[in-house]
Design a protein around this motif. Structure first.
Motif, mmCIF file in Angstrom:
data_model
loop_
_atom_site.group_PDB
_atom_site.id
_atom_site.type_symbol
_atom_site.label_atom_id
_atom_site.label_comp_id
_atom_site.label_asym_id
_atom_site.label_seq_id
_atom_site.Cartn_x
_atom_site.Cartn_y
_atom_site.Cartn_z
ATOM 1 N N UNK A 104 26.215 -0.555 127.057
ATOM 2 C CA UNK A 104 27.090 -0.791 125.919
ATOM 3 C C UNK A 104 26.388 -0.820 124.576
ATOM 4 N N UNK A 105 25.436 0.091 124.358
ATOM 5 C CA UNK A 105 24.910 0.258 123.017
ATOM 6 C C UNK A 105 24.870 1.747 122.718
ATOM 7 N N UNK A 106 24.818 2.092 121.431
ATOM 8 C CA UNK A 106 24.721 3.505 121.058
ATOM 9 C C UNK A 106 24.014 3.642 119.734
ATOM 10 N N UNK A 145 6.147 10.188 106.774
ATOM 11 C CA UNK A 145 6.435 10.965 107.983
ATOM 12 C C UNK A 145 7.954 11.131 108.079
ATOM 13 N N UNK A 146 8.375 11.859 109.090
ATOM 14 C CA UNK A 146 9.817 12.003 109.299
ATOM 15 C C UNK A 146 10.446 10.626 109.537
ATOM 16 N N UNK A 147 11.716 10.519 109.237
ATOM 17 C CA UNK A 147 12.544 9.346 109.534
ATOM 18 C C UNK A 147 12.061 8.061 108.872
ATOM 19 N N UNK A 148 11.455 8.200 107.727
ATOM 20 C CA UNK A 148 10.969 7.016 107.010
ATOM 21 C C UNK A 148 12.094 5.988 106.830
ATOM 22 N N UNK A 171 12.615 2.585 118.831
ATOM 23 C CA UNK A 171 11.878 1.748 119.780
ATOM 24 C C UNK A 171 10.367 1.894 119.538
ATOM 25 N N UNK A 172 9.578 1.206 120.341
ATOM 26 C CA UNK A 172 8.114 1.282 120.177
ATOM 27 C C UNK A 172 7.661 2.712 120.470
ATOM 28 N N UNK A 173 6.863 3.249 119.565
ATOM 29 C CA UNK A 173 6.464 4.659 119.701
ATOM 30 C C UNK A 173 5.011 4.774 120.138
ATOM 31 N N UNK A 189 22.686 0.052 113.006
ATOM 32 C CA UNK A 189 21.258 0.055 112.646
ATOM 33 C C UNK A 189 20.851 1.482 112.293
ATOM 34 N N UNK A 190 20.287 1.721 111.128
ATOM 35 C CA UNK A 190 19.947 3.102 110.766
ATOM 36 C C UNK A 190 18.880 3.686 111.692
ATOM 37 N N UNK A 191 19.168 4.856 112.200
ATOM 38 C CA UNK A 191 18.213 5.488 113.132
ATOM 39 C C UNK A 191 18.455 6.998 113.132
ATOM 40 N N UNK A 192 17.476 7.729 113.599
ATOM 41 C CA UNK A 192 17.611 9.193 113.619
ATOM 42 C C UNK A 192 18.635 9.613 114.677
ATOM 43 N N UNK A 193 19.104 10.838 114.533
ATOM 44 C CA UNK A 193 20.068 11.366 115.515
ATOM 45 C C UNK A 193 19.430 11.425 116.902
#
Ligand code: SF4
Length: 355
Positions: free
Chosen positions: A353-355, A250-253, A258-260, A332-336
């Motif tokens: 204070x997170x991004x 799927x996308x973003x493998x 977060x929990x989807x 942490x690797x994550x989608x845009x």
């Protein structure tokens, strides 16, 4: 053709709406209105325009505000990058250009987030520069008037329209003509059932004469995209956030999120998340924040993504994933899209204070 500008301007003076950004020559206020009105209806944009003008009356007020303050006022308009660019450009004008707003199209184009359309609009309405201002309304009017049947989604069709408007511009009065053409498209030459009997240029109109007002403008169909609803639940305990890794196929493998809850619909409020019985969520929360579904377009998919942040006292049991320190989410690797959602949650005055 030669009488078109005069007819449009005369009509505009008699029928144009009395909107506040038309009563000013202040480039800063005109810029605010143009950015706010992109992809926003006038009725909704008006409230935001008035609010921005009240809270940030001068460019220095906007430049010296924090990003959180700007985003807070922008909430509900979507497309938060527009607000960030607006803020960055204001800072640039205030700090680098000594508060002097660029005085012409070429200078405006150099500001962050200002493209050809916005630069033309500000140059025309604030400085009366003879620039064609071509938005969707103007494209429709010109396509019908001149019988342009090519696809208005194509850049070359837009360029053709722009060239025609350029040739029509009545030097010195082009700002009135531009306003008039936009207003004609908004009020009379509307997409469905244009009110040709009220149109000041109906005598010159190809589409009316040939009975093609429904066929022109031609807009090619976008290839149908798969529509998906992604509802995210972000758990926070102390200074840690819970994330899971996306599986293959799927996308973003391999990226974290977060929990989807992927569902047949977008979750409309906090209750949709809380009532989800996929796992046992403690009954007591410290606080909850919710961002309703926003549309994100990928090449072959249309995503409606919502997110709910729930802050808990204790970590729930039985979850499969990792807890990440807030200040480590940047690495942490994550989608845009997830990055954007996290940063929007941050902007809800939570000081997370997170991004
Ligand atoms: Fe649009 Fe009708 Fe006017 Fe032609 S005559 S420009 S179709 S409103």
């Amino acid at each position: 053709m030669s009488q078109i500008p005069t007819s449009v301007i005369t009509w505009y003076k008699a029928h144009g709406r009395d909107l506040p950004w038309r009563q000013t020559a202040d480039p800063y206020h005109i810029w605010l209105s143009e950015v706010i009105l992109q992809q926003t209806r006038v009725a909704q944009g008006l409230a935001y325009y008035n609010k921005f003008k009240e809270i940030f009356p001068k460019i220095e007020n906007l430049a010296n505000a924090s990003e959180d303050q700007v985003l807070e006022q922008w909430q509900g308009l979507g497309y938060y990058s527009r607000a960030r660019n607006l803020h960055l450009a204001a800072k640039h004008v205030w700090n680098e250009l000594k508060g002097q707003f660029p005085q012409n199209y070429d200078g405006l184009l150099k500001l962050k987030g200002i493209g050809d359309y916005t630069a033309s609009a500000i140059a025309s309405f604030a400085y009366h520069e003879d620039k064609a201002v071509v938005d969707g309304n103007v494209i429709r009017v010109v396509a019908r008037l001149f019988g342009i049947t090519s696809d208005v989604r194509q850049g070359k069709t837009v360029q053709q329209v722009k060239k025609i408007v350029d040739e029509l511009l009545p030097k010195g009065n082009s700002y009135l003509f531009n306003q008039g053409m936009m207003e004609l498209g908004a009020l009379v030459c509307v997409p469905k059932n244009p009110k040709c009997s009220q149109c000041p240029v109906s005598e010159n109109c190809f589409a009316r004469r040939d009975g093609q007002t429904e066929e022109i403008p031609f807009k090619s169909k976008l290839k149908e995209k798969r529509i998906r609803f992604l509802n995210y639940l972000l758990l926070k305990v102390g200074d840690e956030l819970f994330m899971t890794k996306r599986g293959p196929g799927d996308i973003w493998e391999g990226l974290y999120e977060p929990i989807l809850f992927e569902d047949e619909r977008a979750y409309e409020d906090v209750g949709d998340f809380v009532q989800n019985k996929t796992f046992n969520l403690p009954e007591k929360y410290e606080y909850i924040r919710f961002i309703p579904a926003q549309k994100h377009i990928l090449t072959h998919q249309e995503l409606w993504v919502s997110i709910c942040l729930i802050s808990l006292k204790e970590k729930p049991k039985g979850l499969s994933g990792i807890w990440i320190k807030e200040n480590e989410t940047a690495s942490t690797p994550k989608s845009i899209i997830i990055s954007k959602l996290l940063s929007e949650l941050n902007s809800l005055q939570l000081h997370l204070n997170f991004n």
